[in-house]
Design an enzyme around this catalytic site. Structure first.
Site, mmCIF file in Angstrom:
data_model
loop_
_atom_site.group_PDB
_atom_site.id
_atom_site.type_symbol
_atom_site.label_atom_id
_atom_site.label_comp_id
_atom_site.label_asym_id
_atom_site.label_seq_id
_atom_site.Cartn_x
_atom_site.Cartn_y
_atom_site.Cartn_z
ATOM 1 N N PRO A 52 0.819 -1.221 0.000
ATOM 2 C CG PRO A 52 -0.989 -1.624 1.425
ATOM 3 C CD PRO A 52 0.321 -2.216 0.956
ATOM 4 C CB CYS A 53 1.417 3.593 -2.697
ATOM 5 S SG CYS A 53 -0.208 4.022 -3.388
ATOM 6 C CD GLN A 54 -3.079 4.130 -0.130
ATOM 7 O OE1 GLN A 54 -2.661 3.125 0.436
ATOM 8 N NE2 GLN A 54 -3.489 4.114 -1.379
ATOM 9 C CG PHE A 79 5.951 5.555 1.175
ATOM 10 C CD1 PHE A 79 6.962 5.907 2.056
ATOM 11 C CD2 PHE A 79 5.393 4.297 1.278
ATOM 12 C CE1 PHE A 79 7.407 5.013 3.017
ATOM 13 C CE2 PHE A 79 5.837 3.384 2.230
ATOM 14 C CZ PHE A 79 6.850 3.751 3.106
ATOM 15 C CB SER A 80 0.512 8.757 -1.789
ATOM 16 O OG SER A 80 -0.155 9.549 -2.737
#
Length: 397
Positions: free
Chosen positions: A79-81, A83-84
């Site tokens: 899940p990228c949130q 680092f988004s």
């Protein structure tokens, strides 16, 4: 070759892996709607996901050792949130940070290779320390974090091990930021990829060469006009070349050269042959339903038809208008349908998505474009096959 797919989402990376010849021993995803997308396609016997063992479970509770040995590749997009660019930038402090689970999968399965994808924001200077920590963990997954040891202390121990005389890392790990548009995806989508090969197999690998280019698109639009001819757009319908590319066009004209790559694919290319859902409500195409309410505002002006689309976003706080809509030929804007967004992410047309419009757009906004996944997976598969042949030759000799 058997593989394990983590944080599978809507299945973009998993389909790309399967297209490259990998057979999934497990597909792990915690989101119910995403898992229902897999199940719905399996019920329809969609070739892309037929026979996949889908596990609807949090990766933190998955028993990788139960899969037995002989896993060639572990892949996934943690899940990228955390680092988004659009998130809270909490990185390792965010509960959604799943890189520790990606490393655990590698440690427990010891695959020949792995492929992990994340947002470009992970490479920001503010995350540099944690980025290096991820890299070190993937190089030495067997050196797990001790009880009571924080990540900074663990990183220091990994650095000391790496700088000491301990031989080669367990995995040779490369990373790079890839723009999906450079590989035939009709979307400007930059993502960082970590690709690692177990040192003992002797694989030789580099990131795949670009197959598509912006210069080739500029030539086809503003020099030889073939782009407009392909789409049957006459001179009166064409827009002028934007000022920002004028110098590049002049440079290409002054120094003509043969381009061995194909032009970037555009939003108009992706939408080709799809009926307008605003006019044709009962069009018989799955997930191709008009959603009203699109509007522009500062910084969110929609994707241009004759360029690759802007990066689709997941929209956890409501679907962002600018990233999930496009500017029509008459200057008005419209939201992409789920089917149109799926084409921007290069999912096959037979693939259907489960859930509400916002939920399915969230699945698509989080996905790895199938074509980009397949390009990377094919290159990894080729290197693994070559390494296997070399090792067999040495054994026979």
């Amino acid at each position: 070759m058997r593989s394990v797919e983590l944080f599978a989402g809507a299945g973009g990376l998993a389909i790309g892996m399967a297209n490259a010849g990998f057979q999934h021993a497990a597909v792990v995803e915690w989101d119910h709607d995403a898992c229902e997308t897999f199940r719905e396609n399996q019920r329809h016997h969609a070739h892309s996901v037929e026979g996949w063992p889908v596990h609807e479970v949090d990766a933190r509770g998955f028993n990788f050792r139960a899969l037995n040995a002989d896993i060639a590749v572990v892949s996934g997009g943690p899940p990228c949130q955390p680092f988004s660019m659009g998130g809270k930038h909490q990185a390792q402090r965010d509960d959604r940070n799943m890189f520790p689970e990606a490393v655990r999968a590698v440690r427990e399965l010891m695959p020949k290779a792995f492929i992990f994808e994340n947002v470009k924001g992970l490479t920001r200077e503010s995350f540099a320390s944690y980025f290096s920590y991820i890299h070190l963990q993937l190089q030495y997954p067997e050196l797990s974090r001790h009880k009571g040891e924080n990540w900074i202390q663990h990183r220091a121990r990994l650095e000391q091990h790496h700088s000491g005389n301990h031989g080669a890392p367990t995995y040779n790990v490369l990373f790079d930021v890839l723009n999906a548009a450079n590989y035939g995806v009709p979307q400007k989508r930059e993502r960082v990829f970590f690709v690692g090969f177990r040192s003992d197999i002797g694989a030789h690998w580099s990131f795949p060469e670009k197959t598509h280019s912006e210069d080739a698109l500029l030539i086809s639009k503003w020099i030889d006009g073939t782009y407009w001819d392909e789409h049957k757009i006459g001179r009166k319908q064409r827009t002028d070349a934007p000022q920002r590319v004028a110098q590049r066009i002049n440079r290409i004209r002054a120094n003509p050269s043969f381009l061995e790559v194909t032009r970037w694919r555009t939003t108009r290319d992706a939408l080709l042959n799809l009926p307008d859902p605003e006019v044709h409500h009962d069009n018989g195409i799955a997930n191709h339903v008009f959603t009203p309410g699109a509007r522009t505002y500062v910084g969110h002006t929609g994707s241009l038809l004759d360029e690759p689309a802007k990066t689709l976003k997941a929209g956890y706080h409501g679907v962002p208008g600018g990233e999930n809509m496009f500017i029509k030929d008459d200057g008005s804007v419209r939201y992409f349908t789920v089917r149109e967004a799926a084409r921007l992410q290069t999912f096959p047309d037979e693939y259907e998505f489960h859930g509400s419009w916002s939920q399915t757009m969230r699945q698509l906004g989080n996905a790895v474009p199938v074509r980009l996944a397949e390009v990377v997976a094919n290159s990894v598969a080729a290197s693994l096959a070559a390494a296997c042949d070399n090792n067999n030759a040495k054994y026979i000799a």
